[in-house]
Enzyme design. Structure first.
Site, PDB file in Angstrom:
ATOM      1  N   GLY A 115       0.698  -1.187   0.010  1.00 49.83           N
ATOM      2  CA  GLY A 115      -0.064  -0.056   0.001  1.00 49.83           C
ATOM      3  C   GLY A 115       0.744   1.322  -0.075  1.00 49.83           C
ATOM      4  N   HIS A 133      -2.725 -17.731  -9.276  1.00 47.08           N
ATOM      5  CA  HIS A 133      -1.479 -17.156  -8.612  1.00 47.08           C
ATOM      6  C   HIS A 133      -1.172 -18.131  -7.573  1.00 47.08           C
ATOM      7  CE1 HIS A 133       1.267 -14.567  -7.374  1.00 47.08           C
ATOM      8  NE2 HIS A 133       0.982 -14.279  -6.259  1.00 47.08           N
TER       9      HIS A 133
HETATM   10  O1  TXD Z   1       0.691 -10.960  -6.630  1.00 47.67           O
HETATM   11  C1  TXD Z   1       0.140 -10.760  -5.646  1.00 47.67           C
HETATM   12  N1  TXD Z   1      -0.966 -10.801  -5.711  1.00 47.67           N
HETATM   13  C2  TXD Z   1       0.973 -10.842  -4.281  1.00 47.67           C
HETATM   14  C3  TXD Z   1       0.096 -10.687  -3.001  1.00 47.67           C
HETATM   15  C4  TXD Z   1       2.133 -10.535  -4.263  1.00 47.67           C
HETATM   16  C5  TXD Z   1       2.976 -10.230  -2.919  1.00 47.67           C
HETATM   17  C6  TXD Z   1       2.220  -9.883  -1.921  1.00 47.67           C
HETATM   18  N2  TXD Z   1       0.635 -10.387  -1.922  1.00 47.67           N
HETATM   19  C7  TXD Z   1      -0.164 -10.355  -0.924  1.00 47.67           C
HETATM   20  O2  TXD Z   1      -0.495  -8.697  -0.762  1.00 47.67           O
HETATM   21  C8  TXD Z   1       0.392 -10.611   0.828  1.00 47.67           C
HETATM   22  O3  TXD Z   1       0.242 -11.986   0.687  1.00 47.67           O
HETATM   23  C9  TXD Z   1      -0.773  -9.903   1.510  1.00 47.67           C
HETATM   24  O4  TXD Z   1      -1.813 -10.700   1.414  1.00 47.67           O
HETATM   25  C10 TXD Z   1      -0.948  -8.704   0.658  1.00 47.67           C
HETATM   26  C11 TXD Z   1      -0.395  -7.396   0.984  1.00 47.67           C
HETATM   27  O5  TXD Z   1       1.060  -7.531   1.398  1.00 47.67           O
HETATM   28  P1  TXD Z   1       1.803  -6.548   2.116  1.00 47.67           P
HETATM   29  O6  TXD Z   1       3.249  -6.776   1.982  1.00 47.67           O
HETATM   30  O7  TXD Z   1       1.329  -5.173   1.940  1.00 47.67           O
HETATM   31  O8  TXD Z   1       1.338  -6.762   3.720  1.00 47.67           O
HETATM   32  P2  TXD Z   1       1.535  -5.884   4.819  1.00 47.67           P
HETATM   33  O9  TXD Z   1       2.668  -4.817   4.920  1.00 47.67           O
HETATM   34  O10 TXD Z   1       1.384  -6.595   6.020  1.00 47.67           O
HETATM   35  O11 TXD Z   1       0.201  -4.824   4.711  1.00 47.67           O
HETATM   36  C12 TXD Z   1      -1.254  -5.293   4.919  1.00 47.67           C
HETATM   37  C13 TXD Z   1      -1.932  -4.168   5.450  1.00 47.67           C
HETATM   38  C14 TXD Z   1      -1.488  -4.051   7.144  1.00 47.67           C
HETATM   39  O12 TXD Z   1      -1.044  -2.788   7.113  1.00 47.67           O
HETATM   40  C15 TXD Z   1      -2.578  -4.068   7.911  1.00 47.67           C
HETATM   41  O13 TXD Z   1      -2.536  -3.480   8.896  1.00 47.67           O
HETATM   42  C16 TXD Z   1      -3.680  -3.977   6.788  1.00 47.67           C
HETATM   43  O14 TXD Z   1      -3.230  -4.712   5.637  1.00 47.67           O
HETATM   44  N3  TXD Z   1      -4.879  -4.777   7.369  1.00 47.67           N
HETATM   45  C17 TXD Z   1      -6.069  -4.079   7.010  1.00 47.67           C
HETATM   46  N4  TXD Z   1      -6.463  -2.728   6.379  1.00 47.67           N
HETATM   47  C18 TXD Z   1      -7.654  -2.691   6.467  1.00 47.67           C
HETATM   48  N5  TXD Z   1      -8.618  -3.265   6.799  1.00 47.67           N
HETATM   49  C19 TXD Z   1      -8.253  -4.408   7.403  1.00 47.67           C
HETATM   50  N6  TXD Z   1      -9.475  -5.352   7.674  1.00 47.67           N
HETATM   51  C20 TXD Z   1      -7.170  -4.821   7.617  1.00 47.67           C
HETATM   52  N7  TXD Z   1      -6.506  -6.009   8.147  1.00 47.67           N
HETATM   53  C21 TXD Z   1      -5.088  -5.606   8.153  1.00 47.67           C
END
Ligand code: TXD
EC number: 1.1.1.37
Length: 319
Positions: A15, A176
């Site tokens: 994000g 994926h």
């Molecule tokens: O090719 C692809 N699609 C992918 C997918 C490639 C790489 C990573 N991929 C997946 O993306 C990974 O397995 C995760 O499921 C997501 C997000 O990866 P990221 O590295 O950005 O994870 P983070 O840094 O943990 O960020 C997730 C954020 C974190 O800030 C949480 O507080 C937040 O999600 N979060 C939420 N936000 C809003 N609403 C809710 N309910 C919530 N729960 C957690």
């Protein structure tokens, strides 16, 4: 004319990177949303303070209130828990399904006109669930994985042959994960098909097999190196390519996880296929003909996605 509004649901690694890239490219104003306001507000302010030296115009805001995504043109969803080393994408299913429900409700209420790109894993099942929870049309809720997996394959091919990535075209189909279907016979360098390049000695079938394998394990390779968390620079860049295609009505031909209705003999699931992406979202699903082997691999991939969708339905019978 107001700038487009880009809502990023989840202000973690991907994000935050998305917000930075979207601002640098002046794709629109960015609203970062997360469950606690501190992180999205901190990242928004940090990126906004980069504007003077970088020279971009974009308003960045951080929030923990869905009301602030009101009217978003694009929502990119990374909310959830990332995969840890040793954990499969499927282990993430039950936690992230609950997150998709909350996010789907937020989008349905505040940004029903948005084009939605889901990134959260397990990707195809989460995209399927997010579409159901949000109630948005299937052509406006897609998953990002194919552009990333294809980018990895293009990078490895370019390295192997000593050519610019700009001249390497390649795509993967299917879900994926380990069952993705890299379309080797359609990969090209400057329009020259890979089988011809093998015949001409630019690479070998064995090296290409190794590249296919490395592509399939691309996420795990980076996860193991990082130790915690998963890849985020390339995933964010890939998702922005899709967002830009829609915002600028580019009619890009890009693989993404789409709801199928009979294409490739499959219905009622999301899986990676080539699409034309433009202002209307998925404007066309490209139905290329598959060889018997490719069709068999695609069906195995679809079966893996169906198992996960079945698990989602078992967790939430309302789906
Ligand atoms: O090719 C692809 N699609 C992918 C997918 C490639 C790489 C990573 N991929 C997946 O993306 C990974 O397995 C995760 O499921 C997501 C997000 O990866 P990221 O590295 O950005 O994870 P983070 O840094 O943990 O960020 C997730 C954020 C974190 O800030 C949480 O507080 C937040 O999600 N979060 C939420 N936000 C809003 N609403 C809710 N309910 C919530 N729960 C957690």
């Amino acid at each position: 004319m107001p700038r487009p509004k880009i809502a990023l649901i989840g202000a973690g690694h991907i994000g935050g990177t998305l917000a930075h890239l979207a601002a640098l490219r002046e794709l629109g104003d960015v609203t970062l949303f997360d469950v606690t306001a501190g992180t999205p507000r901190g990242k928004a302010l940090d990126i906004a303070e980069a504007a003077p030296p970088a020279g971009f115009d974009a308003v960045l805001t951080g929030t923990d209130s869905y009301a602030d995504i009101e009217g978003a043109d694009i929502c990119i969803v990374t909310a959830g828990v990332p995969r840890k080393p040793g954990m499969t994408r499927d282990d993430l299913l039950s936690v992230n399904l609950g997150v998709m429900k909350a996010v789907g409700d937020g989008i349905r209420t505040h940004a029903p006109g948005a084009f939605v790109i889901c990134i959260t894993n397990p990707l195809d099942a989460m995209t399927w669930a997010l579409q159901r929870y949000s109630g948005l049309p299937a052509e406006r809720v897609v998953g990002m994985a194919g552009v990333l997996d294809s980018a990895r394959m293009r990078h490895f091919l370019a390295l192997d042959m000593g050519v610019s990535v700009k001249d390497v075209s390649a795509f993967v189909l299917g879900g994926h994960g380990d069952t993705m279907v890299p379309m080797i016979r359609h990969a090209t360098v400057a329009g020259i098909p890979l089988p011809e390049l093998i015949a001409a000695g630019w690479t070998t079938a064995e090296r290409v097999d190794a590249i296919v394998e490395r592509t399939r394990n691309g996420g795990a390779e980076i996860g193991a190196l990082l130790g915690t968390g998963s890849a985020y620079y390339a995933p964010a860049t890939a998702a922005l390519e899709m967002a830009e295609a829609v915002l600028k009505d580019q009619k890009r031909v890009l693989p993404c996880s789409c709801r199928l209705s009979g294409e490739f003999g499959q219905s009622g699931l999301n899986i990676g296929v080539l699409t034309i992406l433009g202002a209307a979202g998925v404007e066309r699903i490209v139905e290329l003909s598959l060889t018997e082997d490719e069709q068999r691999e695609f069906e195995a991939s679809a079966a893996a996605v169906r198992t996960l969708i079945g698990a989602c339905r078992a967790l939430d019978p309302a789906l």
